[in-house]
Design a protein around this motif. Sequence first.
Motif, PDB file in Angstrom:
ATOM      1  N   PHE A 244      15.947  17.716 -20.899  1.00 22.20           N
ATOM      2  CA  PHE A 244      17.082  17.169 -20.301  1.00 22.20           C
ATOM      3  C   PHE A 244      17.026  15.907 -20.537  1.00 22.20           C
ATOM      4  O   PHE A 244      16.073  15.405 -21.159  1.00 22.20           O
ATOM      5  N   GLU A 245      18.505  15.702 -20.973  1.00 18.63           N
ATOM      6  CA  GLU A 245      18.639  13.707 -20.600  1.00 18.63           C
ATOM      7  C   GLU A 245      19.077  13.574 -19.227  1.00 18.63           C
ATOM      8  O   GLU A 245      19.458  14.001 -19.171  1.00 18.63           O
ATOM      9  N   LEU A 246      18.534  12.496 -19.412  1.00 17.92           N
ATOM     10  CA  LEU A 246      18.780  11.290 -18.282  1.00 17.92           C
ATOM     11  C   LEU A 246      20.169  10.405 -18.168  1.00 17.92           C
ATOM     12  O   LEU A 246      20.819  11.130 -19.514  1.00 17.92           O
TER      13      LEU A 246
ATOM     14  N   VAL B  26       7.752  16.473 -13.657  1.00 14.02           N
ATOM     15  CA  VAL B  26       8.512  15.779 -15.267  1.00 14.02           C
ATOM     16  C   VAL B  26       7.808  14.978 -16.271  1.00 14.02           C
ATOM     17  O   VAL B  26       7.949  13.839 -15.175  1.00 14.02           O
ATOM     18  N   GLU B  27       7.696  14.474 -17.352  1.00 17.68           N
ATOM     19  CA  GLU B  27       7.078  13.712 -18.560  1.00 17.68           C
ATOM     20  C   GLU B  27       8.207  13.554 -19.649  1.00 17.68           C
ATOM     21  O   GLU B  27       9.053  13.551 -19.968  1.00 17.68           O
ATOM     22  N   MET B  28       7.920  11.461 -19.792  1.00 18.57           N
ATOM     23  CA  MET B  28       8.416  11.411 -20.238  1.00 18.57           C
ATOM     24  C   MET B  28       7.728  10.318 -21.245  1.00 18.57           C
ATOM     25  O   MET B  28       7.155  10.016 -20.667  1.00 18.57           O
ATOM     26  N   ASP B  29       7.400  10.372 -22.633  1.00 20.75           N
ATOM     27  CA  ASP B  29       6.765   9.690 -23.699  1.00 20.75           C
ATOM     28  C   ASP B  29       4.856  10.477 -23.096  1.00 20.75           C
ATOM     29  O   ASP B  29       4.087   9.815 -22.518  1.00 20.75           O
ATOM     30  N   GLY B  30       4.431  11.752 -22.222  1.00 19.36           N
ATOM     31  CA  GLY B  30       3.583  11.565 -21.942  1.00 19.36           C
ATOM     32  C   GLY B  30       2.644  11.360 -20.472  1.00 19.36           C
ATOM     33  O   GLY B  30       1.683  11.066 -20.513  1.00 19.36           O
TER      34      GLY B  30
ATOM     35  N   ASN C 131      10.524  25.663   1.197  1.00 20.47           N
ATOM     36  CA  ASN C 131      11.126  24.510   1.377  1.00 20.47           C
ATOM     37  C   ASN C 131      10.342  23.949   0.182  1.00 20.47           C
ATOM     38  O   ASN C 131       9.054  23.819  -0.870  1.00 20.47           O
ATOM     39  N   VAL C 132      11.329  23.040   0.247  1.00 20.10           N
ATOM     40  CA  VAL C 132      10.652  22.092  -0.882  1.00 20.10           C
ATOM     41  C   VAL C 132      11.053  20.532  -1.115  1.00 20.10           C
ATOM     42  O   VAL C 132      10.930  20.135   0.051  1.00 20.10           O
ATOM     43  N   ALA C 133      10.109  19.955  -2.122  1.00 19.80           N
ATOM     44  CA  ALA C 133       9.465  18.451  -1.439  1.00 19.80           C
ATOM     45  C   ALA C 133      10.349  17.909  -3.101  1.00 19.80           C
ATOM     46  O   ALA C 133       9.879  18.465  -4.417  1.00 19.80           O
ATOM     47  N   VAL C 134      10.706  16.232  -3.751  1.00 20.69           N
ATOM     48  CA  VAL C 134      10.393  15.824  -4.299  1.00 20.69           C
ATOM     49  C   VAL C 134      10.386  14.473  -4.510  1.00 20.69           C
ATOM     50  O   VAL C 134      10.334  14.308  -3.562  1.00 20.69           O
ATOM     51  N   ALA C 135       9.856  13.513  -5.862  1.00 18.51           N
ATOM     52  CA  ALA C 135       9.430  12.422  -5.604  1.00 18.51           C
ATOM     53  C   ALA C 135       9.855  11.582  -7.587  1.00 18.51           C
ATOM     54  O   ALA C 135       8.800  12.458  -8.159  1.00 18.51           O
ATOM     55  N   VAL C 136      10.526  10.719  -7.411  1.00 17.87           N
ATOM     56  CA  VAL C 136       9.910  10.708  -8.829  1.00 17.87           C
ATOM     57  C   VAL C 136      10.240   8.594  -8.679  1.00 17.87           C
ATOM     58  O   VAL C 136      10.504   7.624  -7.662  1.00 17.87           O
ATOM     59  N   LEU C 137       9.578   8.412  -9.394  1.00 17.76           N
ATOM     60  CA  LEU C 137       8.361   6.854  -9.942  1.00 17.76           C
ATOM     61  C   LEU C 137      10.498   6.162  -9.971  1.00 17.76           C
ATOM     62  O   LEU C 137      11.408   6.249  -9.844  1.00 17.76           O
ATOM     63  N   LYS C 138       9.902   5.090  -8.674  1.00 20.43           N
ATOM     64  CA  LYS C 138      11.269   4.154  -8.430  1.00 20.43           C
ATOM     65  C   LYS C 138      12.249   3.932 -10.538  1.00 20.43           C
ATOM     66  O   LYS C 138      12.939   4.015 -10.039  1.00 20.43           O
ATOM     67  N   GLU C 139      11.241   3.855 -11.207  1.00 19.36           N
ATOM     68  CA  GLU C 139      11.869   3.223 -11.926  1.00 19.36           C
ATOM     69  C   GLU C 139      12.962   4.374 -12.926  1.00 19.36           C
ATOM     70  O   GLU C 139      13.530   3.452 -13.143  1.00 19.36           O
ATOM     71  N   PHE C 140      13.079   5.370 -12.404  1.00 20.43           N
ATOM     72  CA  PHE C 140      13.643   6.213 -13.041  1.00 20.43           C
ATOM     73  C   PHE C 140      14.736   6.782 -11.443  1.00 20.43           C
ATOM     74  O   PHE C 140      14.981   8.259 -11.561  1.00 20.43           O
TER      75      PHE C 140
ATOM     76  N   ILE D 195      17.475  13.091 -12.576  1.00 20.03           N
ATOM     77  CA  ILE D 195      15.555  13.991 -12.160  1.00 20.03           C
ATOM     78  C   ILE D 195      15.602  14.008 -11.020  1.00 20.03           C
ATOM     79  O   ILE D 195      15.445  15.742 -11.526  1.00 20.03           O
ATOM     80  N   GLY D 196      15.451  13.626  -9.438  1.00 22.08           N
ATOM     81  CA  GLY D 196      15.515  14.709  -8.602  1.00 22.08           C
ATOM     82  C   GLY D 196      16.512  16.034  -8.176  1.00 22.08           C
ATOM     83  O   GLY D 196      16.353  17.367  -8.449  1.00 22.08           O
TER      84      GLY D 196
END
Length: 181
Positions: free
Chosen positions: A8-10, A75-79, A100-109, A114-115
């Motif tokens: 998918f496209e960001l 979610v993976e980008m460039d490995g 129950n759902v939970a989600v986390a995303v690296l800050k730079e993204f 993505i979330g």
Amino acid sequence: MKFKAENFELKDGRICTIREIEVKDAAQMVEYLRTIMGESDFLNSYPEEITMTAEDEAKMIKGFNESEGTLMLVVEMDGRLIANGTITRFRRKKMCHRGNVAVAVLKEFWNLGIGRKILLCLEAYSKALRLSQLELDYYSGNERGRILYDKLGYVQVGETPNAIILKDGSRYSDIKMVKSI
């Protein structure tokens, strides 16, 4: 596999892949968790509390993948793992309509969609689990999260004051939200 991987496209035009976690991701997942726990006050642990080994994580991933009631997506980008999300169906017969759902995303993204993508994929999978209610928790102060959850139709149903106290003494409430599906 419970989930078919998809690209998918960001919002910034980059392409990434959302897929089910695999045992081969274990070592990278441990490092991802140590990183992400240091990027936000709104997660349950500090980086130094992530003490599991890659072997421990591999066992956990294997359990997730063998469980009928749990799906963990990454979610993976460039490995590189850049985000994750999980849905877990409650086990008791009286409660097995809930997940129950939970989600986390690296800050730079952050703020790239993505979330939202993870939560929508988990919600779609919830139909295979025959769930009628999704639940999540977030900590007060996490306004980005709150805005996303509101947009996706979650409603606040409860609050536990002072659920976490940070090293600096800051206190945050745990906010419980639900969504009927």
